[in-house]
Write an enzyme that holds these catalytic residues in place. Structure first.
Site, PDB file in Angstrom:
ATOM      1  N   CYS A  25      12.008  13.998  -7.485  1.00  0.00           N
ATOM      2  CA  CYS A  25      12.479  14.698  -8.487  1.00  0.00           C
ATOM      3  C   CYS A  25      13.239  14.013  -9.468  1.00  0.00           C
ATOM      4  CB  CYS A  25      13.299  15.883  -8.175  1.00  0.00           C
ATOM      5  SG  CYS A  25      14.024  16.846  -9.521  1.00  0.00           S
ATOM      6  N   ASN A  40       0.833  -1.228  -0.020  1.00  0.00           N
ATOM      7  CA  ASN A  40       0.196  -0.045   0.184  1.00  0.00           C
ATOM      8  C   ASN A  40       0.786   1.310  -0.066  1.00  0.00           C
ATOM      9  OD1 ASN A  40      -1.996  -1.702   0.148  1.00  0.00           O
ATOM     10  ND2 ASN A  40      -2.466  -1.533   2.262  1.00  0.00           N
ATOM     11  N   THR A  84      -4.627  -8.995   0.089  1.00  0.00           N
ATOM     12  CA  THR A  84      -4.115  -8.623  -1.372  1.00  0.00           C
ATOM     13  C   THR A  84      -4.638  -9.853  -2.175  1.00  0.00           C
ATOM     14  OG1 THR A  84      -2.247  -8.714  -2.204  1.00  0.00           O
ATOM     15  CG2 THR A  84      -1.886  -9.993  -0.378  1.00  0.00           C
ATOM     16  N   CYS A 101      15.077  22.821  -9.361  1.00  0.00           N
ATOM     17  CA  CYS A 101      15.258  22.770 -10.848  1.00  0.00           C
ATOM     18  C   CYS A 101      14.090  22.903 -11.634  1.00  0.00           C
ATOM     19  CB  CYS A 101      16.320  21.450 -11.131  1.00  0.00           C
ATOM     20  SG  CYS A 101      15.295  20.089 -10.973  1.00  0.00           S
ATOM     21  N   CYS A 113       9.821  20.755  -8.781  1.00  0.00           N
ATOM     22  CA  CYS A 113      11.166  20.688  -8.043  1.00  0.00           C
ATOM     23  C   CYS A 113      11.453  22.209  -7.683  1.00  0.00           C
ATOM     24  CB  CYS A 113      12.297  20.163  -8.613  1.00  0.00           C
ATOM     25  SG  CYS A 113      13.536  20.135  -7.546  1.00  0.00           S
ATOM     26  N   HIS A 162       5.670  -0.509  -2.564  1.00  0.00           N
ATOM     27  CA  HIS A 162       5.289   0.321  -3.980  1.00  0.00           C
ATOM     28  C   HIS A 162       5.571   1.742  -3.648  1.00  0.00           C
ATOM     29  CE1 HIS A 162       2.827  -3.594  -5.252  1.00  0.00           C
ATOM     30  NE2 HIS A 162       4.127  -3.520  -5.439  1.00  0.00           N
ATOM     31  N   ASP A 169      -0.827   4.067   0.865  1.00  0.00           N
ATOM     32  CA  ASP A 169      -1.661   5.037   1.785  1.00  0.00           C
ATOM     33  C   ASP A 169      -0.995   5.513   2.975  1.00  0.00           C
ATOM     34  OD1 ASP A 169      -2.247   3.032   3.489  1.00  0.00           O
ATOM     35  OD2 ASP A 169      -3.909   2.513   2.344  1.00  0.00           O
ATOM     36  N   ALA A 197     -10.280  -8.138   7.544  1.00  0.00           N
ATOM     37  CA  ALA A 197      -8.922  -7.965   8.328  1.00  0.00           C
ATOM     38  C   ALA A 197      -9.549  -7.286   9.524  1.00  0.00           C
ATOM     39  CB  ALA A 197      -7.959  -7.109   7.468  1.00  0.00           C
TER      40      ALA A 197
HETATM   41  P1  OAD Z   1      -6.222  -5.569  -4.883  1.00  0.00           P
HETATM   42  O1  OAD Z   1      -7.491  -4.829  -5.264  1.00  0.00           O
HETATM   43  O2  OAD Z   1      -5.758  -6.617  -6.068  1.00  0.00           O
HETATM   44  O3  OAD Z   1      -6.779  -6.822  -3.933  1.00  0.00           O
HETATM   45  C1  OAD Z   1      -7.423  -6.511  -2.563  1.00  0.00           C
HETATM   46  C2  OAD Z   1      -7.644  -7.600  -1.853  1.00  0.00           C
HETATM   47  O4  OAD Z   1      -8.368  -7.173  -0.762  1.00  0.00           O
HETATM   48  C3  OAD Z   1      -8.824  -8.558  -2.808  1.00  0.00           C
HETATM   49  O5  OAD Z   1      -8.260  -9.788  -2.732  1.00  0.00           O
HETATM   50  C4  OAD Z   1      -9.994  -8.367  -1.776  1.00  0.00           C
HETATM   51  O6  OAD Z   1     -10.832  -9.714  -1.610  1.00  0.00           O
HETATM   52  C5  OAD Z   1      -9.442  -7.938  -0.369  1.00  0.00           C
HETATM   53  N1  OAD Z   1     -10.147  -7.474   0.672  1.00  0.00           N
HETATM   54  C6  OAD Z   1     -11.165  -6.473   0.278  1.00  0.00           C
HETATM   55  N2  OAD Z   1     -11.834  -6.023   1.471  1.00  0.00           N
HETATM   56  C7  OAD Z   1     -11.073  -6.564   2.296  1.00  0.00           C
HETATM   57  C8  OAD Z   1     -11.106  -6.403   3.875  1.00  0.00           C
HETATM   58  N3  OAD Z   1     -11.812  -5.938   4.699  1.00  0.00           N
HETATM   59  N4  OAD Z   1     -10.258  -7.400   4.627  1.00  0.00           N
HETATM   60  C9  OAD Z   1      -9.394  -8.101   3.974  1.00  0.00           C
HETATM   61  N5  OAD Z   1      -9.240  -8.215   2.712  1.00  0.00           N
HETATM   62  C10 OAD Z   1      -9.848  -7.489   2.083  1.00  0.00           C
HETATM   63  O7  OAD Z   1      -5.050  -4.976  -4.216  1.00  0.00           O
HETATM   64  P2  OAD Z   1      -3.693  -5.420  -3.916  1.00  0.00           P
HETATM   65  O8  OAD Z   1      -3.568  -7.028  -3.880  1.00  0.00           O
HETATM   66  O9  OAD Z   1      -3.100  -4.618  -2.896  1.00  0.00           O
HETATM   67  O10 OAD Z   1       0.284  -1.783  -7.314  1.00  0.00           O
HETATM   68  O11 OAD Z   1      -3.106  -4.909  -5.472  1.00  0.00           O
HETATM   69  C11 OAD Z   1      -1.444  -5.041  -5.490  1.00  0.00           C
HETATM   70  C12 OAD Z   1      -0.872  -3.975  -6.165  1.00  0.00           C
HETATM   71  O12 OAD Z   1      -1.974  -3.838  -7.516  1.00  0.00           O
HETATM   72  C13 OAD Z   1      -1.128  -2.685  -5.595  1.00  0.00           C
HETATM   73  O13 OAD Z   1       0.026  -2.327  -4.761  1.00  0.00           O
HETATM   74  C14 OAD Z   1      -1.022  -1.695  -6.636  1.00  0.00           C
HETATM   75  C15 OAD Z   1      -2.095  -2.415  -7.706  1.00  0.00           C
HETATM   76  O14 OAD Z   1      -1.576  -2.166  -9.096  1.00  0.00           O
HETATM   77  C16 OAD Z   1       0.965  -0.528  -7.704  1.00  0.00           C
HETATM   78  O15 OAD Z   1       0.278   0.551  -7.918  1.00  0.00           O
HETATM   79  C17 OAD Z   1       2.342  -0.734  -8.089  1.00  0.00           C
END
Ligand code: OAD
Length: 252
Positions: free
Chosen positions: A130, A105, A192, A154, A151, A122, A107, A235
């Protein structure tokens, strides 16, 4: 006793036995704070095309458009607070020596919840880089007064200090994440979809080295089969219930 209660007790028992603990989190842990995930029903990648917004090519073509998207996301995140899931993981950093928190994340909610050692694979949406100087600065203004921000030294258009598609992850952070995954005895995989590499390979590495895997996710993922314990729930519901069982033995 329900099947979930039994699993909660067993996970708490393993935790009390003193393994090295690691956690890998994704956008799902922040969903209960009100931050959209990427691939869910209302996920960001359902509404936007990644290649138009989260790639170096997109930024080279139209930095203002890319920044409008990040400015919008910063606005949403800025109005959200860490939830119970973030807070439990922040407590576990104090409770379990050697605890390592790895997050995909950007955030910053883990830090706001009190976690001090966070491996942000990430990057972080509250930082800007910059491209000319390589300098990173924190900036919490929202909305930003000028898009793209520049920036101060620059004049080059700054970029969000996040990892875009096609880019490598910060090397030191990734090294730390591999090391922690290889060394832990218990890994929590929380919120995830386990879709994006190399993050998704970390729990597999941990499992290969003998760690037990606990997945917390309302949905099935590619990792579910590899998990020793799978909680198909939120979670913010499950982490506090495990935490509550750590003092004083299994809850009856
Ligand atoms: P995803 O949107 O791919 O997956 C989010 C997961 O969270 C899903 O499997 C949901 O089922 C689960 N979920 C939803 N609500 C939940 C809750 N309350 N408790 C637990 N789980 C819950 O997001 P990420 O796996 O984080 O990368 O995605 C990975 C990366 O893809 C991100 O970091 C981003 C994106 O492209 C970049 O920006 C580089």
């Amino acid at each position: 006793m329900t099947a979930t209660e039994d699993k909660l007790d067993r996970v708490a028992e393993i935790l009390r036995s003193g393994p090295r603990v690691a956690a890998l989190t994704g956008s799902g842990i922040s969903a209960e704070s009100g931050i959209p995930t990427f691939r869910g029903k209302d996920g960001l990648w359902r509404q936007f095309r990644a290649e138009e917004l989260a790639t170096p090519g997109a930024f080279a073509r139209d930095p203002r458009l890319v920044w409008e998207w990040y400015d919008w996301r910063r606005g949403i995140i800025g109005g959200c607070r860490p939830n119970r899931g973030h807070r439990v993981l922040a407590n576990w950093e104090k409770r379990f020596p050697g605890f390592v928190l790895i997050t995909q994340n950007v955030d910053g909610l883990h830090r706001r919840a009190g976690s001090e050692r966070v491996l942000e694979l990430h990057g972080n949406i509250w930082e800007m880089r910059c491209p000319a100087e390589g300098t990173v600065t924190e900036n919490r203004e929202s909305p930003l007064p000028e898009l793209p921000p520049r920036c101060p030294r620059c004049g080059t258009a700054l970029r969000p200090n996040v990892v875009w598609f096609g880019e490598s992850l910060p090397a030191e952070t990734l090294q730390g994440a591999y090391a922690a995954s290889a060394a832990c005895g218990l890994m929590f995989v929380v919120g995830t979809s386990a879709f994006v590499q190399p993050a998704a390979s970390l729990p597999l590495l941990a499992a290969e080295r003998g760690a037990r895997i606990v997945e917390i996710n309302p949905d099935i993922t590619a990792l579910t089969e590899a998990a020793d314990f799978s909680f198909r729930e939120k979670a913010g519901e499950i982490l506090p219930q495990i935490d509550a069982r750590l003092d004083g033995g299994a809850a009856q």
